[in-house]
Design a protein around this motif. Structure first.
Motif, PDB file in Angstrom:
ATOM      1  N   ILE A   1      44.279  37.916  15.349  1.00  0.00           N
ATOM      2  CA  ILE A   1      43.594  38.114  16.634  1.00  0.00           C
ATOM      3  C   ILE A   1      43.489  39.606  16.923  1.00  0.00           C
ATOM      4  O   ILE A   1      42.433  40.113  17.334  1.00  0.00           O
ATOM      5  N   GLN A   2      44.577  40.325  16.692  1.00  0.00           N
ATOM      6  CA  GLN A   2      44.576  41.769  16.938  1.00  0.00           C
ATOM      7  C   GLN A   2      43.553  42.463  16.034  1.00  0.00           C
ATOM      8  O   GLN A   2      42.823  43.357  16.477  1.00  0.00           O
TER       9      GLN A   2
ATOM     10  N   ASP B   1      44.656  30.694  22.742  1.00  0.00           N
ATOM     11  CA  ASP B   1      44.625  30.488  24.185  1.00  0.00           C
ATOM     12  C   ASP B   1      45.478  31.533  24.897  1.00  0.00           C
ATOM     13  O   ASP B   1      45.094  32.048  25.952  1.00  0.00           O
ATOM     14  N   ARG B   2      46.620  31.863  24.303  1.00  0.00           N
ATOM     15  CA  ARG B   2      47.495  32.881  24.902  1.00  0.00           C
ATOM     16  C   ARG B   2      46.842  34.249  24.919  1.00  0.00           C
ATOM     17  O   ARG B   2      47.252  35.129  25.660  1.00  0.00           O
ATOM     18  N   ALA B   3      45.849  34.423  24.035  1.00  0.00           N
ATOM     19  CA  ALA B   3      45.117  35.695  24.010  1.00  0.00           C
ATOM     20  C   ALA B   3      43.865  35.637  24.861  1.00  0.00           C
ATOM     21  O   ALA B   3      43.054  36.567  24.853  1.00  0.00           O
ATOM     22  N   GLY B   4      43.696  34.524  25.583  1.00  0.00           N
ATOM     23  CA  GLY B   4      42.552  34.411  26.482  1.00  0.00           C
ATOM     24  C   GLY B   4      41.326  33.805  25.841  1.00  0.00           C
ATOM     25  O   GLY B   4      40.248  33.814  26.423  1.00  0.00           O
ATOM     26  N   TYR B   5      41.459  33.269  24.639  1.00  0.00           N
ATOM     27  CA  TYR B   5      40.309  32.670  23.962  1.00  0.00           C
ATOM     28  C   TYR B   5      40.563  31.176  23.827  1.00  0.00           C
ATOM     29  O   TYR B   5      41.021  30.682  22.802  1.00  0.00           O
ATOM     30  N   ARG B   6      40.258  30.470  24.891  1.00  0.00           N
ATOM     31  CA  ARG B   6      40.530  29.034  24.920  1.00  0.00           C
ATOM     32  C   ARG B   6      39.401  28.293  24.228  1.00  0.00           C
ATOM     33  O   ARG B   6      38.228  28.490  24.563  1.00  0.00           O
TER      34      ARG B   6
ATOM     35  N   LEU C   1      40.044  41.786  17.315  1.00  0.00           N
ATOM     36  CA  LEU C   1      39.737  42.582  18.510  1.00  0.00           C
ATOM     37  C   LEU C   1      39.537  44.042  18.139  1.00  0.00           C
ATOM     38  O   LEU C   1      38.688  44.724  18.712  1.00  0.00           O
TER      39      LEU C   1
ATOM     40  N   GLY D   1      46.659  27.217  20.153  1.00  0.00           N
ATOM     41  CA  GLY D   1      47.546  27.577  21.270  1.00  0.00           C
ATOM     42  C   GLY D   1      47.725  29.079  21.393  1.00  0.00           C
ATOM     43  O   GLY D   1      47.725  29.634  22.495  1.00  0.00           O
ATOM     44  N   ILE D   2      47.870  29.749  20.258  1.00  0.00           N
ATOM     45  CA  ILE D   2      48.043  31.207  20.280  1.00  0.00           C
ATOM     46  C   ILE D   2      46.737  31.887  20.706  1.00  0.00           C
ATOM     47  O   ILE D   2      46.744  32.867  21.468  1.00  0.00           O
TER      48      ILE D   2
ATOM     49  N   ARG E   1      34.807  38.360  17.938  1.00  0.00           N
ATOM     50  CA  ARG E   1      35.564  37.303  18.578  1.00  0.00           C
ATOM     51  C   ARG E   1      36.628  36.776  17.602  1.00  0.00           C
ATOM     52  O   ARG E   1      36.333  36.515  16.431  1.00  0.00           O
TER      53      ARG E   1
ATOM     54  N   PRO F   1      48.629  35.677  15.359  1.00  0.00           N
ATOM     55  CA  PRO F   1      48.677  36.812  16.287  1.00  0.00           C
ATOM     56  C   PRO F   1      48.097  38.086  15.683  1.00  0.00           C
ATOM     57  O   PRO F   1      47.328  38.797  16.329  1.00  0.00           O
TER      58      PRO F   1
END
Lengths: 140, 586
Positions: free
Chosen positions: B279-280, B547-552, B283, B544-545, B288, B276
């Motif tokens: 990802i932050q 994906d939860r951030a919109g990056y499938r 961004l 999975g995480i 990406r 998590p």
């Protein structure tokens, strides 16, 4: 006054949805609310040690993504509020619609790989949501 | 001098008499009591399989002149005697007969799933003292036959493997289903037809490796407490602050932090905490998230392969064959370091477009949000847990000197931490992931089932035939086949099933006694999981995480990065292993 709810995650597909919701808010002069739902069901089938507060960590991620969405709206002249919830997307959407007196729901269409739903399933979901909550739901 | 005829006759008679006496003495000395009565025969022997492993509960019967004999077992008569857990039998046969009458004495040894053996014993093979004779059979090898239990157990295991690997069922539910099915077949059908006997409950319990279970338990407690401090997120944010001018520098430091922490803490949990925040950070840097998260995933698997406690396959291997923390570190750390170097170079090349783009100005609101997510939430707890973790690591290093099982070290550390921190114990016990511990217990029981019916032995013999006793070929086979399997199927059940095969091969192939085949298995099972996003649990949770951030990520998206890096790391590691253990030897 119109109150528009936009369910969002991150990623390019969500940015498109967010922009459309921002545009609608500008056109209609309404309030904009971004919603992020923390869903950890993807861990249900994994049996590695899960000894951390996964919901907590993904909630922080969700807050960050909501701040990003707010900034996008701010840059386009719209002040947006954010809501973070935990649970299933469908259930939480319905709850927030009722609690926040939402008048319009904006959901993004599948774009490439990043949507949770297939288009037909999404259309069906939007129709069900509209019927259940009596609130107009648009796919953008 | 010429002897007179009468004297000649007397001389001849005396000579015969002396000879007769001599023969009689000789017969007595040889124990040939052909005229002797014996009351008891004791038969001793052991029964093993073709792997040299003892066979328990093999039945031994004796037939004399086609008449089945009865034994005395615990002061009661019995038609047969069974081997014990060491495969040994000692049987007492009461007789009242002349030894010369013991013709056609046949010993028959049988067990379900094996070909029955018959041995004919002649009286010359008896060793007798007074009225008791002993027959020593020595080691009897029984050959496997593939019966119904074999195919059923193998089928159940494959189905459970598939359910886990393709995420159809939760792993614990899948293994529960598997072992319960094995028990069902055993008790409901095998009870009346031994060809369906897979494994009994008490035998299955013996296959649970409690060293693995308690080691995981101890480390879970550490992880549960340390994760509350926010230290991983704080480290990640410091990385962002330090390396903000260079995207690649930020990615590199995060990769190294992930690899290092995964070597001493559970790699899946490390990814749950790092993903998590990573990802932050991505961004915030306007790149990406996959450009940071995927290399982190690969680093967690590589780092985890370095130590006994870094990844469950290593824990299983170490516990099964008795390899300690230090020995595994000394042998696996160089492989991990080499693989990390390959990872860093290939990551730089594969993601060059992402890392080369100019950094845009990050909004202060996002940086503030990032900082908010990355605070140390409990400084005293952090100090205590880091201190005790360091002590525990030192204990791991010296465990071999004191012959302490790794599980005991982990429990000592975890107990000390609990005593010092004194968390709410109900909450703490809830934090321990009991479903994972039960998964391991039921998995070990299932592996015991396939071992009992000979599936493991069958696989071992095939591998031995393919390898042909060639250590180099066997090593390369184990590395690459394990890697390919780990890329597709769950590596924990795979490792649990294959480790007995590897043990067998180590005893059979010349030169394998330096444990090279165990390092090969650890390497293959550890690094192979990097090839696909279903290859190991850190991959699945991180994707999975994302994906939860919109990056499938699609399967191909991950594999496009995972496969080349996996092949690169496996190649360099294979060369290292062959140089170190076979070609040069150091």
């Amino acid at each position: 006054m119109e109150k528009i709810l936009c369910a969002t995650r991150g990623g390019d597909a969500s940015f498109l949805t967010q922009d459309k919701a921002i545009q609608l808010a500008l056109e209609r002069g309404g309030q904009l609310v971004f919603l992020y739902v923390v869903d950890t069901h993807f861990l249900d089938k994994t049996s590695e040690p899960i000894v951390v507060d996964v919901e907590g960590e993904i909630s922080k991620l969700g807050e960050f993504l909501l701040v990003m969405a707010q900034e996008r709206a701010q840059k386009q002249g719209v002040e947006a509020t954010t809501i973070l919830r935990e649970g299933q997307v469908r259930d939480e959407l319905a709850l927030v619609i009722a609690e926040e007196d939402i008048t319009l729901v904006v959901i993004g269409k599948p774009a490439g790989n990043s949507s949770v739903f297939e288009l037909s399933a999404l259309e069906s979901f939007a129709a069900e949501l509209e019927q259940e909550t009596n609130v107009k739901t648009v796919l953008v | 001098m010429r002897i007179r005829p009468t004297r000649r006759a007397i001389f001849f008679l005396i000579l015969c008499f002396v000879l007769l006496i001599g023969l009689g003495l000789n017969d007595a000395a040889a124990g040939n009591t052909s005229q002797q009565f014996i009351n008891q025969i004791t038969i001793l022997g052991s029964v093993i399989n073709s792997q040299g492993m003892p066979i328990e509960n093999a039945e031994m019967r004796v037939v004399i002149d086609k008449t089945p004999q009865q034994f005395i077992v615990n002061n009661e008569k019995s038609d047969s005697v069974c081997t014990d857990a060491s495969g040994i039998f000692i049987a007492d046969l009461n007789l009242d007969e002349e030894i010369s009458g013991l013709t056609n004495l046949t010993i028959r040894v049988a067990k379900s799933g094996y070909k029955t053996r018959q041995i004919r014993v002649d009286s010359e093979q008896f060793t007798c003292e007074a009225d008791t004779c002993y027959i020593r059979i020595g080691r009897l090898t029984l050959q496997r036959v593939l019966n119904q239990a074999f195919f059923l157990a193998a089928g159940i295991f494959i189905v459970v493997f598939g359910l886990i690997s393709f995420n159809v069922l939760h792993e614990t539910i899948a293994t529960f289903l598997g072992i319960v099915t094995m028990f069902g077949v055993t008790y409901f059908i095998g009870g009346s037809n031994s060809d369906y006997w897979i494994i009994g409950f008490h035998k299955a319990i013996q296959y649970i490796d409690f060293n693995v279970v308690f080691l995981l338990l101890g480390m879970m407690i550490f992880m549960a407490i340390m994760s509350q401090t926010g230290v991983f997120q704080w480290l990640a944010f410091q990385t962002f602050k330090i390396g903000r001018g260079s995207t690649f520098m930020v990615a590199l430091i995060l990769i190294l932090i992930t690899g290092l922490t995964s070597s001493v803490l559970n790699d899946t949990t490390v990814m749950l905490l790092m993903t998590p925040i990573s990802i932050q950070i991505a961004l915030a840097l306007n790149i990406r998230p996959e450009a940071i998260v995927i290399p982190e995933i690969l680093a967690s698997n590589i780092g985890g392969a370095a130590t006994l406690i870094g990844t469950p396959p290593n824990t299983i291997i170490g516990s099964y064959v008795g390899i300690g923390f230090t020995e595994m570190l000394v042998n696996m750390l160089p492989i991990s370091i080499l693989s990390m170097v390959v990872l860093v170079f290939m990551t730089r090349w594969l993601y060059k477009d992402h890392y080369n783009q100019e950094n845009q100005v990050t909004s202060e609101a996002l940086v503030a949000q990032l900082e908010k997510s990355s605070k140390i939430t409990n400084r005293p707890l952090l100090v205590k847990s880091l201190l005790l973790f360091t002590v525990t690591l030192i204990l791991f290093f010296i465990e071999d000197y004191f012959h302490i099982p790794p599980a005991v070290v982990a429990l000592i550390g975890a107990t000390a931490l609990l005593l010092w921190v004194q968390p709410n114990i109900r909450e703490m016990l809830r934090e321990v992931d009991w479903t994972t511990l039960v998964f391991f217990m039921t998995l070990f029981m299932m592996v015991g089932g396939i071992q009992e019916v000979g599936v493991i032995q069958w696989i071992a013999e095939i591998v031995q035939q393919v390898a042909g006793g060639n250590l180099l070929l066997a090593t390369v086979l184990i590395i690459w086949v394990s890697a390919a399997a780990s890329a597709i199927v769950a590596n924990i059940p795979f490792t649990a099933a294959i480790i007995p095969v590897t043990v067998f091969l180590t005893t059979q192939i010349p030169g394998a006694d330096n444990n090279i085949l165990y390092w090969a298995l650890a390497l293959g099972a550890g690094l192979g999981g990097n090839a696909t996003y279903i290859g190991s649990a850190p991959n699945i949770v991180a994707v999975g995480i994302l994906d939860r951030a919109g990056y499938r990520l699609k399967f191909a998206d991950f594999s496009r990065i995972g496969v080349p890096i996996t092949v690169g790391t496996l190649l360099i590691s294979t060369i290292w292993i062959l140089v170190r253990y076979i070609w040069v030897g150091f």
